[in-house]
Design a protein around this motif. Structure first.
Motif, PDB file in Angstrom:
ATOM      1  N   VAL A   1    -100.986  31.826 -47.660  1.00  0.00           N
ATOM      2  CA  VAL A   1    -102.433  31.776 -47.679  1.00  0.00           C
ATOM      3  C   VAL A   1    -103.083  32.781 -48.629  1.00  0.00           C
ATOM      4  CG1 VAL A   1    -101.999  32.047 -45.197  1.00  0.00           C
ATOM      5  CG2 VAL A   1    -104.156  32.834 -46.138  1.00  0.00           C
ATOM      6  N   PHE A   2    -103.962  32.234 -49.428  1.00  0.00           N
ATOM      7  CA  PHE A   2    -104.822  33.049 -50.283  1.00  0.00           C
ATOM      8  C   PHE A   2    -106.003  33.476 -49.443  1.00  0.00           C
ATOM      9  CE2 PHE A   2    -103.026  30.722 -53.961  1.00  0.00           C
ATOM     10  CZ  PHE A   2    -102.784  31.800 -54.805  1.00  0.00           C
ATOM     11  N   LEU A   3    -106.334  34.749 -49.528  1.00  0.00           N
ATOM     12  CA  LEU A   3    -107.502  35.189 -48.801  1.00  0.00           C
ATOM     13  C   LEU A   3    -108.643  35.451 -49.768  1.00  0.00           C
ATOM     14  CD1 LEU A   3    -108.706  36.031 -46.092  1.00  0.00           C
ATOM     15  CD2 LEU A   3    -108.063  38.370 -46.651  1.00  0.00           C
TER      16      LEU A   3
ATOM     17  N   ASN B   1    -112.697  36.794 -50.122  1.00  0.00           N
ATOM     18  CA  ASN B   1    -113.738  37.577 -49.465  1.00  0.00           C
ATOM     19  C   ASN B   1    -115.047  37.357 -50.217  1.00  0.00           C
ATOM     20  OD1 ASN B   1    -113.815  39.795 -47.368  1.00  0.00           O
ATOM     21  ND2 ASN B   1    -114.953  40.732 -49.057  1.00  0.00           N
TER      22      ASN B   1
ATOM     23  N   GLN C   1    -108.956  43.333 -53.148  1.00  0.00           N
ATOM     24  CA  GLN C   1    -109.499  42.049 -53.589  1.00  0.00           C
ATOM     25  C   GLN C   1    -110.468  42.233 -54.739  1.00  0.00           C
ATOM     26  OE1 GLN C   1    -109.464  38.859 -52.344  1.00  0.00           O
ATOM     27  NE2 GLN C   1    -108.874  38.960 -50.200  1.00  0.00           N
ATOM     28  N   ALA C   2    -111.403  43.127 -54.505  1.00  0.00           N
ATOM     29  CA  ALA C   2    -112.455  43.353 -55.489  1.00  0.00           C
ATOM     30  C   ALA C   2    -111.845  43.785 -56.820  1.00  0.00           C
ATOM     31  CB  ALA C   2    -113.429  44.409 -54.980  1.00  0.00           C
TER      32      ALA C   2
ATOM     33  N   ARG D   1    -112.313  28.957 -57.982  1.00  0.00           N
ATOM     34  CA  ARG D   1    -111.139  29.640 -58.510  1.00  0.00           C
ATOM     35  C   ARG D   1    -109.886  29.328 -57.712  1.00  0.00           C
ATOM     36  NH1 ARG D   1    -107.534  31.804 -60.580  1.00  0.00           N
ATOM     37  NH2 ARG D   1    -107.170  33.925 -61.298  1.00  0.00           N
ATOM     38  N   LEU D   2    -110.025  29.283 -56.402  1.00  0.00           N
ATOM     39  CA  LEU D   2    -108.854  29.104 -55.562  1.00  0.00           C
ATOM     40  C   LEU D   2    -108.415  27.658 -55.418  1.00  0.00           C
ATOM     41  CD1 LEU D   2    -109.528  31.648 -52.674  1.00  0.00           C
ATOM     42  CD2 LEU D   2    -107.785  31.775 -54.438  1.00  0.00           C
TER      43      LEU D   2
ATOM     44  N   GLU E   1    -110.071  40.948 -58.514  1.00  0.00           N
ATOM     45  CA  GLU E   1    -111.010  40.007 -59.097  1.00  0.00           C
ATOM     46  C   GLU E   1    -111.479  40.461 -60.468  1.00  0.00           C
ATOM     47  OE1 GLU E   1    -113.445  37.849 -56.168  1.00  0.00           O
ATOM     48  OE2 GLU E   1    -115.083  38.581 -57.421  1.00  0.00           O
TER      49      GLU E   1
ATOM     50  N   GLN F   1    -105.346  25.995 -56.863  1.00  0.00           N
ATOM     51  CA  GLN F   1    -103.970  26.334 -56.529  1.00  0.00           C
ATOM     52  C   GLN F   1    -103.648  26.274 -55.050  1.00  0.00           C
ATOM     53  OE1 GLN F   1    -102.864  30.080 -58.205  1.00  0.00           O
ATOM     54  NE2 GLN F   1    -104.929  30.855 -58.300  1.00  0.00           N
TER      55      GLN F   1
ATOM     56  N   PRO G   1    -110.686  47.496 -44.955  1.00  0.00           N
ATOM     57  CA  PRO G   1    -111.344  48.085 -46.132  1.00  0.00           C
ATOM     58  C   PRO G   1    -110.398  48.118 -47.326  1.00  0.00           C
ATOM     59  CG  PRO G   1    -111.707  49.454 -44.191  1.00  0.00           C
ATOM     60  CD  PRO G   1    -110.684  48.435 -43.810  1.00  0.00           C
TER      61      PRO G   1
ATOM     62  N   ILE H   1    -107.948  46.028 -47.908  1.00  0.00           N
ATOM     63  CA  ILE H   1    -107.840  44.655 -48.389  1.00  0.00           C
ATOM     64  C   ILE H   1    -109.057  44.285 -49.232  1.00  0.00           C
ATOM     65  CG2 ILE H   1    -107.794  42.235 -47.679  1.00  0.00           C
ATOM     66  CD1 ILE H   1    -106.383  43.190 -45.091  1.00  0.00           C
ATOM     67  N   ARG H   2    -110.193  44.622 -48.694  1.00  0.00           N
ATOM     68  CA  ARG H   2    -111.443  44.311 -49.369  1.00  0.00           C
ATOM     69  C   ARG H   2    -111.485  44.939 -50.761  1.00  0.00           C
ATOM     70  NH1 ARG H   2    -115.879  46.559 -49.589  1.00  0.00           N
ATOM     71  NH2 ARG H   2    -117.930  45.551 -49.574  1.00  0.00           N
TER      72      ARG H   2
ATOM     73  N   VAL I   1    -113.984  40.585 -44.777  1.00  0.00           N
ATOM     74  CA  VAL I   1    -112.727  40.948 -44.089  1.00  0.00           C
ATOM     75  C   VAL I   1    -112.929  42.117 -43.152  1.00  0.00           C
ATOM     76  CG1 VAL I   1    -110.292  40.976 -44.638  1.00  0.00           C
ATOM     77  CG2 VAL I   1    -111.956  41.111 -46.487  1.00  0.00           C
ATOM     78  N   ALA I   2    -113.840  42.998 -43.522  1.00  0.00           N
ATOM     79  CA  ALA I   2    -113.991  44.220 -42.760  1.00  0.00           C
ATOM     80  C   ALA I   2    -114.832  44.050 -41.502  1.00  0.00           C
ATOM     81  CB  ALA I   2    -114.580  45.317 -43.637  1.00  0.00           C
TER      82      ALA I   2
ATOM     83  N   GLU J   1    -118.009  38.549 -49.559  1.00  0.00           N
ATOM     84  CA  GLU J   1    -118.977  39.646 -49.473  1.00  0.00           C
ATOM     85  C   GLU J   1    -120.328  39.155 -48.977  1.00  0.00           C
ATOM     86  OE1 GLU J   1    -118.157  42.818 -50.803  1.00  0.00           O
ATOM     87  OE2 GLU J   1    -116.202  42.277 -51.626  1.00  0.00           O
TER      88      GLU J   1
ATOM     89  N   LEU K   1    -107.610  37.979 -60.890  1.00  0.00           N
ATOM     90  CA  LEU K   1    -106.390  37.633 -60.157  1.00  0.00           C
ATOM     91  C   LEU K   1    -106.756  37.143 -58.758  1.00  0.00           C
ATOM     92  CD1 LEU K   1    -104.213  40.789 -60.930  1.00  0.00           C
ATOM     93  CD2 LEU K   1    -103.937  38.492 -61.889  1.00  0.00           C
ATOM     94  N   CYS K   2    -105.933  36.243 -58.226  1.00  0.00           N
ATOM     95  CA  CYS K   2    -106.127  35.842 -56.849  1.00  0.00           C
ATOM     96  C   CYS K   2    -105.094  36.558 -56.003  1.00  0.00           C
ATOM     97  CB  CYS K   2    -105.944  34.338 -56.692  1.00  0.00           C
ATOM     98  SG  CYS K   2    -107.246  33.380 -57.483  1.00  0.00           S
ATOM     99  N   VAL K   3    -105.428  36.814 -54.757  1.00  0.00           N
ATOM    100  CA  VAL K   3    -104.477  37.544 -53.941  1.00  0.00           C
ATOM    101  C   VAL K   3    -104.022  36.805 -52.691  1.00  0.00           C
ATOM    102  CG1 VAL K   3    -106.354  39.242 -54.122  1.00  0.00           C
ATOM    103  CG2 VAL K   3    -104.836  39.326 -52.166  1.00  0.00           C
ATOM    104  N   PHE K   4    -102.700  36.781 -52.564  1.00  0.00           N
ATOM    105  CA  PHE K   4    -102.079  36.275 -51.354  1.00  0.00           C
ATOM    106  C   PHE K   4    -102.057  37.414 -50.362  1.00  0.00           C
ATOM    107  CE2 PHE K   4     -99.856  33.144 -54.065  1.00  0.00           C
ATOM    108  CZ  PHE K   4    -100.044  32.022 -53.290  1.00  0.00           C
TER     109      PHE K   4
END
Lengths: 331, 331
Positions: free
Chosen positions: A99-101, A103, B89-90, A117-118, B93, A121, B83, B85-86, A76-77, A105, B97-100
């Motif tokens: 939308v699920f985002l 990353n 997310q981490a 995982r995604l 995880e 859903q 950063p 968001i990243r 993302v970065a 890495e 959990l998943c993130v919208f």
DNA sequence: CTGTTAGCGCTTTCAT
DNA sequence: ATGAAAGCGCTAACAG
């Protein structure tokens, strides 16, 4: 209050309060045209009074459609992706999708996990610049509708940013400026774009009689660009084409630190136009189209979800050189 | 093949194939300790052979927990957020959990809509740099567990990046360099950070006997910074503090276009350290902490989800000046 | 137009 | 340790 926060009003409660069947309540929301206008109004009024909100999950279980898609990116970065993400979001919203985002890495395994995982859903996924193997991609694509960005796997709908043309232009540009020895600073080996760019640079350089050498980096970062500088300089090159703008920026910094002035002593061109004109000096680069790619990809996904068969769609996006101020005549 | 893609293997199929009850299959995944090891192995083996994947939606309906959170930001493409968001997310995880991701486009209404649309399918939300009114925020927070980033609403858990200290340092830094007239180039009026930064600049400037004027911009963009330049110059200032790095970069570009050289003739400092050392000249700025904020926010959310009562948590992140090369003694 | 009746796939008492 | 049965909240035939 915590009671209100918990659970929530159900369709049955609304139905009872309104004196109708549960299905009517359901229809008031999903198929209003099947009910008399008065009934719809009545139901909605009661629902509102009770604070009813349709339960997305229950609906999804019942219909098999959840109105979600996944977007997976390597980083993302990395400034290449945010515009893509933004555009994808906007396009998804037009179809009322969330939308699920994800990353990854820059890691293939993580990408694989995320996909697993995604995918349970979402209705479909767009996979941007995957680092995964073709096999794994195909495996996932066989389970879930999928569209690829910057990865050319036959049979899977994909949108490709053809940076080959832009890189070729860049190479020619350097040749015209009198450069004889140039270097291509490579990005992730699993990146389709990287292969394409390297190939374009090599082919054009050969055709034009330039000497081209390649320096490898695994992760496209500022740091990687910085660290490539000694190697670049040792090859007596007078210009470099970097895998992307971020690396180009690192190269610029490394050059500056060594007192090599750009573009007087050395020319550098980036790729993706991800940094726009944000820098001083303004980077010569190859146009990006990442936003367009984001938009097109979800629009393709939509089609895929509706018609199932989309054929072997392959959407190409053109690129070209944007000459700004980090290139000039060879010293 | 499309048959395989549809639906998917269900728990019943696995149960039948394994010769056990549906509940046992369920338990094999969620409460293995309740089954004999052999049974678990057997079930998992059969499940794998069949390609069984637990259906997230069904599980969510049954348990009331969906394992998703929402992260809403004003602009993915603003380098401050990736950063964050990243990191979010981490951290998510780590709790599986998943993130919208929601993008409000710097628009309060859109933010409101996103919140409404997403909240029905998440367990909690982290709202970063909201542009929404306190009232609306409170309304949403009363329906869903929520944590705020860079917004100070009492009663809602929040993580605040205290850029006040950093901006104060920056102002003092400029004073020490001999600057007498400086300007603060303001960001979004609904931004808490902006108010805080402006206040810190004003207070410190006053205390130090500097003249400070404020120029307003609504959206923190490169363009906005660029366009502020004439106004900045007309005020005879010799230094500017920008709401964020992106605007600072715009100011730099505008200055360069007018032949004003930095830092010889004019000093500029940004905020957030979002661009890192990517630029040449390297921007003097106030440190950001956006990644830390992202991490802490979801970790707070986790706690909130478990204990419900988290009190009036308010997590402060320190900032300080990072002096690099866009500031020097007043001309 | 509206009500009835089955499920969607999984978890969860309650038995055994 | 395992099975049977009852839902979670909603939609979707199928009847009227």
């Amino acid at each position: 209050m915590p009671a209100e926060r918990k659970g929530g009003v159900t369709i049955s409660q609304v139905a009872e309060a309104a004196g109708v069947a549960r299905s009517s309540v359901s229809r008031a929301y999903t198929k209003p045209h099947m009910l008399s206008p008065e009934t719809v109004d009545h139901i909605k009024a009661v629902a509102k009074r009770l604070g009813y909100v349709p339960n997305h999950t229950a609906r999804a279980l019942s219909t098999g459609r959840n109105g979600n898609i996944a977007l997976i990116v390597p980083d993302v970065a990395n400034p290449f992706f945010p515009p893509l993400i933004r555009a994808a979001q906007a396009e998804a919203e037009r179809s009322d999708l969330c939308v699920f985002l994800g990353n990854s890495e820059e890691d293939a395994e993580k990408e694989d996990k995320l996909l697993g995982r995604l995918s349970s859903q979402v209705e479909g996924v767009v996979l941007a610049s995957p680092r995964l193997s073709d096999e794994r991609i195909l495996a996932h694509a066989s389970r879930k509708p999928m569209v690829l960005i910057n990865r050319n796997v036959e049979g899977i709908p994909r949108v490709l940013i053809d940076s080959g043309t832009g890189v070729a232009e860049a190479t020619r540009h350097l040749a015209e400026l009198g450069h004889k020895r140039i270097v291509y600073v490579s990005g992730p080996s699993a990146s389709w774009s990287n292969k394409q760019r390297r190939a374009a640079a090599r082919k054009t350089a050969t055709a034009l009689g330039l000497e081209l050498s390649v320096i490898s980096a695994s992760v496209p970062s500022f740091e990687a660009g910085l660290q490539a500088v000694p190697s670049i300089l040792s090859r007596k090159a007078t210009a470099a084409i970097a895998f992307d703008d971020v690396m180009a920026q690192g190269i610029l910094a490394g050059l500056a630190a060594r007192g090599v002035s750009v573009p007087a002593d050395f020319s550098v061109v980036g790729c993706d136009d991800a940094l726009g004109a944000l820098m001083v000096p303004v980077l010569t680069t190859v146009s990006g189209q990442s936003a367009e790619a984001g938009k097109v990809s979800v629009s393709l996904l939509m089609q895929l979800l509706q018609s199932d068969a989309l054929g072997d769609a392959c959407y190409m996006l053109e690129t070209h050189l944007i000459a700004r101020s980090t290139t000039s005549a060879a010293p």
